[in-house]
Motif scaffolding. Structure first.
Motif, PDB file in Angstrom:
ATOM      1  N   ALA A 203       0.841  -1.197   0.000  1.00 58.31           N
ATOM      2  CA  ALA A 203       0.000   0.000   0.000  1.00 58.31           C
ATOM      3  C   ALA A 203       0.872   1.241   0.000  1.00 58.31           C
ATOM      4  CB  ALA A 203      -0.914  -0.003   1.225  1.00 58.31           C
ATOM      5  N   ARG A 204       0.370   2.295  -0.651  1.00 58.24           N
ATOM      6  CA  ARG A 204       1.091   3.560  -0.643  1.00 58.24           C
ATOM      7  C   ARG A 204       1.018   4.161   0.761  1.00 58.24           C
ATOM      8  NH1 ARG A 204       2.284   7.000  -4.863  1.00 58.24           N
ATOM      9  NH2 ARG A 204       0.679   6.059  -6.179  1.00 58.24           N
ATOM     10  N   ASN A 205       2.173   4.423   1.358  1.00 56.46           N
ATOM     11  CA  ASN A 205       2.218   5.064   2.664  1.00 56.46           C
ATOM     12  C   ASN A 205       2.151   6.578   2.479  1.00 56.46           C
ATOM     13  OD1 ASN A 205       2.603   5.838   5.289  1.00 56.46           O
ATOM     14  ND2 ASN A 205       4.437   4.643   5.631  1.00 56.46           N
ATOM     15  N   TRP A 206       3.139   7.129   1.808  1.00 59.75           N
ATOM     16  CA  TRP A 206       3.137   8.538   1.421  1.00 59.75           C
ATOM     17  C   TRP A 206       4.132   8.713   0.287  1.00 59.75           C
ATOM     18  CZ3 TRP A 206       7.676  11.520   2.288  1.00 59.75           C
ATOM     19  CH2 TRP A 206       8.646  10.907   3.094  1.00 59.75           C
ATOM     20  N   GLY A 207       3.816   9.645  -0.616  1.00 61.97           N
ATOM     21  CA  GLY A 207       4.695   9.868  -1.752  1.00 61.97           C
ATOM     22  C   GLY A 207       4.917   8.576  -2.532  1.00 61.97           C
ATOM     23  N   GLN A 208       6.188   8.223  -2.729  1.00 64.07           N
ATOM     24  CA  GLN A 208       6.501   6.948  -3.378  1.00 64.07           C
ATOM     25  C   GLN A 208       7.066   5.947  -2.378  1.00 64.07           C
ATOM     26  OE1 GLN A 208       5.478   5.679  -5.892  1.00 64.07           O
ATOM     27  NE2 GLN A 208       5.016   7.256  -7.392  1.00 64.07           N
ATOM     28  N   ASN A 209       6.633   6.042  -1.136  1.00 65.08           N
ATOM     29  CA  ASN A 209       6.943   5.044  -0.117  1.00 65.08           C
ATOM     30  C   ASN A 209       5.792   4.048  -0.031  1.00 65.08           C
ATOM     31  OD1 ASN A 209       9.507   5.793   1.574  1.00 65.08           O
ATOM     32  ND2 ASN A 209       8.452   7.734   1.201  1.00 65.08           N
ATOM     33  N   TRP A 210       6.107   2.777  -0.171  1.00 62.26           N
ATOM     34  CA  TRP A 210       5.106   1.709  -0.147  1.00 62.26           C
ATOM     35  C   TRP A 210       5.409   0.779   1.024  1.00 62.26           C
ATOM     36  CZ3 TRP A 210       1.255   1.480  -4.017  1.00 62.26           C
ATOM     37  CH2 TRP A 210       1.380   2.460  -5.008  1.00 62.26           C
ATOM     38  N   HIS A 211       4.353   0.298   1.707  1.00 68.01           N
ATOM     39  CA  HIS A 211       4.593  -0.471   2.921  1.00 68.01           C
ATOM     40  C   HIS A 211       3.714  -1.717   2.998  1.00 68.01           C
ATOM     41  CE1 HIS A 211       0.911   1.541   4.259  1.00 68.01           C
ATOM     42  NE2 HIS A 211       0.803   0.566   5.158  1.00 68.01           N
ATOM     43  N   SER A 212       4.125  -2.593   3.913  1.00 67.31           N
ATOM     44  CA  SER A 212       3.367  -3.810   4.211  1.00 67.31           C
ATOM     45  C   SER A 212       3.730  -4.267   5.617  1.00 67.31           C
ATOM     46  CB  SER A 212       3.689  -4.914   3.201  1.00 67.31           C
ATOM     47  OG  SER A 212       2.949  -6.080   3.477  1.00 67.31           O
ATOM     48  N   SER A 213       2.786  -4.880   6.302  1.00 66.50           N
ATOM     49  CA  SER A 213       3.043  -5.391   7.664  1.00 66.50           C
ATOM     50  C   SER A 213       3.592  -6.808   7.575  1.00 66.50           C
ATOM     51  CB  SER A 213       1.751  -5.349   8.497  1.00 66.50           C
ATOM     52  OG  SER A 213       1.274  -4.030   8.604  1.00 66.50           O
ATOM     53  N   LEU A 214       4.796  -6.908   7.079  1.00 70.22           N
ATOM     54  CA  LEU A 214       5.416  -8.214   6.856  1.00 70.22           C
ATOM     55  C   LEU A 214       6.790  -8.266   7.531  1.00 70.22           C
ATOM     56  CD1 LEU A 214       4.751  -8.687   3.044  1.00 70.22           C
ATOM     57  CD2 LEU A 214       3.581  -9.893   4.883  1.00 70.22           C
ATOM     58  N   ASP A 215       7.166  -9.459   7.889  1.00 71.20           N
ATOM     59  CA  ASP A 215       8.529  -9.690   8.351  1.00 71.20           C
ATOM     60  C   ASP A 215       9.261 -10.444   7.249  1.00 71.20           C
ATOM     61  OD1 ASP A 215      10.901 -10.167   9.564  1.00 71.20           O
ATOM     62  OD2 ASP A 215      10.104 -11.417  11.193  1.00 71.20           O
ATOM     63  N   LEU A 216      10.047  -9.706   6.469  1.00 70.37           N
ATOM     64  CA  LEU A 216      10.765 -10.300   5.343  1.00 70.37           C
ATOM     65  C   LEU A 216      12.267 -10.362   5.588  1.00 70.37           C
ATOM     66  CD1 LEU A 216       8.848  -8.522   2.442  1.00 70.37           C
ATOM     67  CD2 LEU A 216       8.670 -10.927   3.115  1.00 70.37           C
ATOM     68  N   ILE A 217      12.660 -10.129   6.836  1.00 67.23           N
ATOM     69  CA  ILE A 217      14.083 -10.173   7.175  1.00 67.23           C
ATOM     70  C   ILE A 217      14.625 -11.573   6.930  1.00 67.23           C
ATOM     71  CG2 ILE A 217      15.742  -9.989   9.071  1.00 67.23           C
ATOM     72  CD1 ILE A 217      13.957  -7.824  10.282  1.00 67.23           C
ATOM     73  N   GLY A 218      15.760 -11.641   6.247  1.00 64.37           N
ATOM     74  CA  GLY A 218      16.389 -12.920   5.958  1.00 64.37           C
ATOM     75  C   GLY A 218      15.954 -13.549   4.657  1.00 64.37           C
ATOM     76  N   GLN A 219      15.065 -12.890   3.926  1.00 65.87           N
ATOM     77  CA  GLN A 219      14.618 -13.418   2.638  1.00 65.87           C
ATOM     78  C   GLN A 219      15.122 -12.536   1.499  1.00 65.87           C
ATOM     79  OE1 GLN A 219      10.724 -15.091   2.073  1.00 65.87           O
ATOM     80  NE2 GLN A 219      10.106 -14.588   4.175  1.00 65.87           N
ATOM     81  N   SER A 220      15.450 -13.145   0.384  1.00 61.12           N
ATOM     82  CA  SER A 220      15.759 -12.348  -0.809  1.00 61.12           C
ATOM     83  C   SER A 220      14.462 -11.702  -1.274  1.00 61.12           C
ATOM     84  CB  SER A 220      16.352 -13.226  -1.913  1.00 61.12           C
ATOM     85  OG  SER A 220      15.446 -14.264  -2.261  1.00 61.12           O
ATOM     86  N   LEU A 221      14.571 -10.504  -1.849  1.00 55.44           N
ATOM     87  CA  LEU A 221      13.382  -9.724  -2.184  1.00 55.44           C
ATOM     88  C   LEU A 221      13.275  -9.458  -3.680  1.00 55.44           C
ATOM     89  CD1 LEU A 221      13.566  -7.032   0.646  1.00 55.44           C
ATOM     90  CD2 LEU A 221      12.304  -9.207   0.664  1.00 55.44           C
ATOM     91  N   SER A 222      12.070  -9.648  -4.192  1.00 52.06           N
ATOM     92  CA  SER A 222      11.737  -9.297  -5.567  1.00 52.06           C
ATOM     93  C   SER A 222      10.608  -8.274  -5.536  1.00 52.06           C
ATOM     94  CB  SER A 222      11.289 -10.535  -6.355  1.00 52.06           C
ATOM     95  OG  SER A 222      12.291 -11.533  -6.346  1.00 52.06           O
ATOM     96  N   PHE A 223      10.572  -7.406  -6.550  1.00 52.28           N
ATOM     97  CA  PHE A 223       9.539  -6.368  -6.599  1.00 52.28           C
ATOM     98  C   PHE A 223       8.887  -6.327  -7.975  1.00 52.28           C
ATOM     99  CE2 PHE A 223      12.433  -4.917  -3.279  1.00 52.28           C
ATOM    100  CZ  PHE A 223      11.553  -4.578  -2.260  1.00 52.28           C
ATOM    101  N   GLU A 224       7.582  -6.114  -7.952  1.00 51.41           N
ATOM    102  CA  GLU A 224       6.824  -5.903  -9.186  1.00 51.41           C
ATOM    103  C   GLU A 224       6.232  -4.499  -9.130  1.00 51.41           C
ATOM    104  OE1 GLU A 224       4.008  -8.948 -11.071  1.00 51.41           O
ATOM    105  OE2 GLU A 224       2.622  -7.413 -10.306  1.00 51.41           O
ATOM    106  N   VAL A 225       6.509  -3.694 -10.148  1.00 51.79           N
ATOM    107  CA  VAL A 225       6.102  -2.291 -10.160  1.00 51.79           C
ATOM    108  C   VAL A 225       5.225  -2.026 -11.381  1.00 51.79           C
ATOM    109  CG1 VAL A 225       6.911   0.099 -10.268  1.00 51.79           C
ATOM    110  CG2 VAL A 225       8.209  -1.611  -8.958  1.00 51.79           C
ATOM    111  N   THR A 226       4.099  -1.340 -11.147  1.00 57.70           N
ATOM    112  CA  THR A 226       3.172  -0.994 -12.220  1.00 57.70           C
ATOM    113  C   THR A 226       3.054   0.519 -12.339  1.00 57.70           C
ATOM    114  OG1 THR A 226       1.887  -3.021 -11.888  1.00 57.70           O
ATOM    115  CG2 THR A 226       0.810  -1.236 -13.093  1.00 57.70           C
ATOM    116  N   LEU A 227       3.102   1.006 -13.585  1.00 57.02           N
ATOM    117  CA  LEU A 227       3.005   2.434 -13.847  1.00 57.02           C
ATOM    118  C   LEU A 227       1.587   2.837 -14.222  1.00 57.02           C
ATOM    119  CD1 LEU A 227       6.206   3.093 -15.999  1.00 57.02           C
ATOM    120  CD2 LEU A 227       5.917   3.331 -13.526  1.00 57.02           C
ATOM    121  N   LYS A 228       1.323   4.130 -14.120  1.00 54.06           N
ATOM    122  CA  LYS A 228       0.016   4.664 -14.477  1.00 54.06           C
ATOM    123  C   LYS A 228      -0.339   4.336 -15.918  1.00 54.06           C
ATOM    124  CE  LYS A 228      -2.634   8.992 -14.529  1.00 54.06           C
ATOM    125  NZ  LYS A 228      -2.584  10.457 -14.258  1.00 54.06           N
TER     126      LYS A 228
END
Length: 256
Positions: A203-228
């Motif tokens: 979810a958009r937190n503010w501006g271009q900061n996006w957040h989630s209530s997850l504990d992802l520490i210790g995991q490799s991270l992938s991101f999917e980004v969608t434009l307008k």
């Protein structure tokens, strides 16, 4: 060819040219602009803003940035958009030839209900107004101008390198700032994936900061980004399992 047909063809050609010219001019929208300054005289949009990009002098924007009035800022969804801006219809303040500059939307210009929107309350709703950084403003107008009439239009963002993912948060709150976005620059959707999870919408937190209530520490991270504009790109294993908060990682980039 019959002379009458030649005249008709020539007439149609000029009509099509005028229609094309009108369409090109219709891309430009009318607004106003001011030079944004801190008390020490420096540009406030060069040192951070409501989009969360931090010190813009260290970013890929090259000092060409703008704060947008509420109507243009659109609650942060316009962060990262690129606008071509030119000063028009003011012989005293506009530079000769009305040159244009391309700026990135990086900040919010707040309204001032105590002042008229015609004098001082430039960013009052529903005004379309831009607070330009020093480099941007002086590229189109005289520095001593208080407020100038401008035209602007959305353009593609030219970026070097890949998307940047800056991580922050804690074991109970995960946040990513997404920057250096190409094409239209406006991110409207983000998903994150750990190596043991499926794709999880953020979810958009503010501006271009996006957040989630997850504990992802210790995991490799992938991101999917969608434009307008509708394009989506997935960057796999952007951050290794030993990533840390406060670090920035680079992914793929959008291309036209």
């Amino acid at each position: 060819m019959d002379s009458g047909l030649q005249q008709l063809a020539l007439c149609l050609f000029f009509i099509l040219c005028r229609l094309f010219q009108a369409t090109a001019e219709d891309d430009w929208k009318i607004a106003t602009a001011t030079l944004s300054r801190d008390r020490d005289g420096s540009s406030s949009v060069a040192t951070g803003g409501a989009c969360g990009y931090g010190d813009l002098r260290q970013s890929s924007f090259g000092g060409y940035s703008a704060g947008l009035s509420g109507k243009l800022f659109n609650r942060g969804s316009s962060c990262g958009a690129c606008l071509e801006v030119r000063c028009v219809n003011h012989i005293r303040w506009c530079l000769q030839g009305s040159p244009s500059v391309v700026v990135t939307a990086t900040d919010f210009c707040p309204p001032n209900s105590g002042l008229s929107s015609d004098y001082g309350g430039w960013c009052n709703f529903p005004k379309e107004h831009l607070e330009l950084s020093h480099a941007a403003f002086t590229g189109i107008a005289e520095t001593r101008a208080e407020m100038i009439p401008v035209q602007y239009r959305r353009v593609k963002c030219g970026r070097r390198g890949g998307l940047r993912f800056s991580l922050s948060g804690s074991s109970h709150f995960f946040q990513v700032l997404i920057s250096n976005v190409g094409l239209d620059g406006e991110v409207i959707g983000v998903k994150v994936k750990g190596h043991t999870t499926a794709w999880i919408p953020m979810a958009r937190n503010w501006g271009q900061n996006w957040h989630s209530s997850l504990d992802l520490i210790g995991q490799s991270l992938s991101f999917e980004v969608t434009l307008k504009g509708g394009k989506t790109i997935a960057s796999y294993d952007v951050a290794p399992p030993y990533w840390r908060f406060g670090m920035t990682y680079q992914g793929k980039q959008f291309h036209s």
